[in-house]
Design a protein around this motif. Structure first.
Motif, PDB file in Angstrom:
ATOM      1  N   ARG A 157       0.831  -1.217   0.000  1.00 33.99           N
ATOM      2  CA  ARG A 157       0.000   0.000   0.000  1.00 33.99           C
ATOM      3  C   ARG A 157       0.864   1.265   0.000  1.00 33.99           C
ATOM      4  N   ASN A 158       2.036   1.235   0.643  1.00 36.68           N
ATOM      5  CA  ASN A 158       2.882   2.443   0.625  1.00 36.68           C
ATOM      6  C   ASN A 158       3.404   2.738  -0.771  1.00 36.68           C
ATOM      7  N   LYS A 161       0.683   4.160  -2.796  1.00 34.44           N
ATOM      8  CA  LYS A 161       0.396   5.557  -2.408  1.00 34.44           C
ATOM      9  C   LYS A 161       1.412   6.518  -3.008  1.00 34.44           C
TER      10      LYS A 161
END
Length: 210
Positions: A157-158, A161
């Motif tokens: 997810r990082n 993002k």
């Protein structure tokens, strides 16, 4: 109290660095008398020989002699680096993904077959496929702009993002393997490990909701 002392946990560095260490302070806020010490390894731990209380193990969960609790099964999508994807019109048609170099874990190419099946096409027989010893290496290979990898959504997810990795398709499959918290099969579960598993489950479910 039962919620004090040190717990020694075995984990792959790939998983701990992404999912646990950035948020470990939150666990300590809940349980200030507990300390978690990590043993980083990709090998299966021998609990007694290595004085390990528990292990975050990645796989199908069919180990003998341990009590295992699933934290999450892999939910994967095809991803590539932003540089690799820059010239592609996203989301890509699955047939176009079949023409790209693919990365897989050695012995686990069936997951690409499953993904193409879920996407409604026959798996390519002549795909250019590089094989890696574990999923962290396959993902690194993709992140270095060499190939497309199937990556677990909570774990990346990082990167999604920041835009370092991009999804080439929104078609997602759930694998028959994932991360389990295992402990030696004794008469009594370690309540501290159960509390850690509960906390980790919450983190994963949060990322699902994002």
């Amino acid at each position: 109290s039962q919620m004090s002392g040190k717990i020694r946990l075995s984990s792959s560095p790939f998983y701990a660095n992404r999912m646990i260490l950035p948020r470990l302070a939150e666990f300590y806020d809940l349980y200030p008398d507990l300390e978690v010490e990590f043993e980083f390894t990709y090998a299966l731990s021998d609990f007694r020989a290595e004085n390990i209380d528990g292990a975050l193990r990645y796989g199908p969960g069919d180990w003998t002699g341990v009590r295992s609790r699933i934290i999450h099964y892999d939910r994967v999508v095809p991803v590539a680096s932003a540089i690799f994807a820059a010239s592609l019109a996203l989301p890509l048609d699955p047939a176009d993904i079949a023409q790209l170099p693919l990365a897989a874990v050695r012995g686990q190419t069936q997951y690409w077959d499953q993904w193409f099946g879920a996407a409604g096409i026959e798996p390519p027989e002549d795909a250019e496929m590089s094989l890696h010893d574990h999923r962290g290496l396959a993902l690194d290979y993709a992140a270095a702009s060499n190939a497309v990898a199937l990556a677990d959504l909570p774990l990346i997810r990082n990167e999604l993002k920041t835009g370092a990795l991009v999804k080439l398709s929104d078609i997602e499959i759930t694998l028959d393997r994932g991360v389990h918290l295992s402990e030696p099969d004794g008469p009594m579960p370690d309540l501290r490990l159960q509390a850690f598993a509960d906390w980790l489950l919450e983190i994963v479910n949060e990322s699902d909701a994002e």
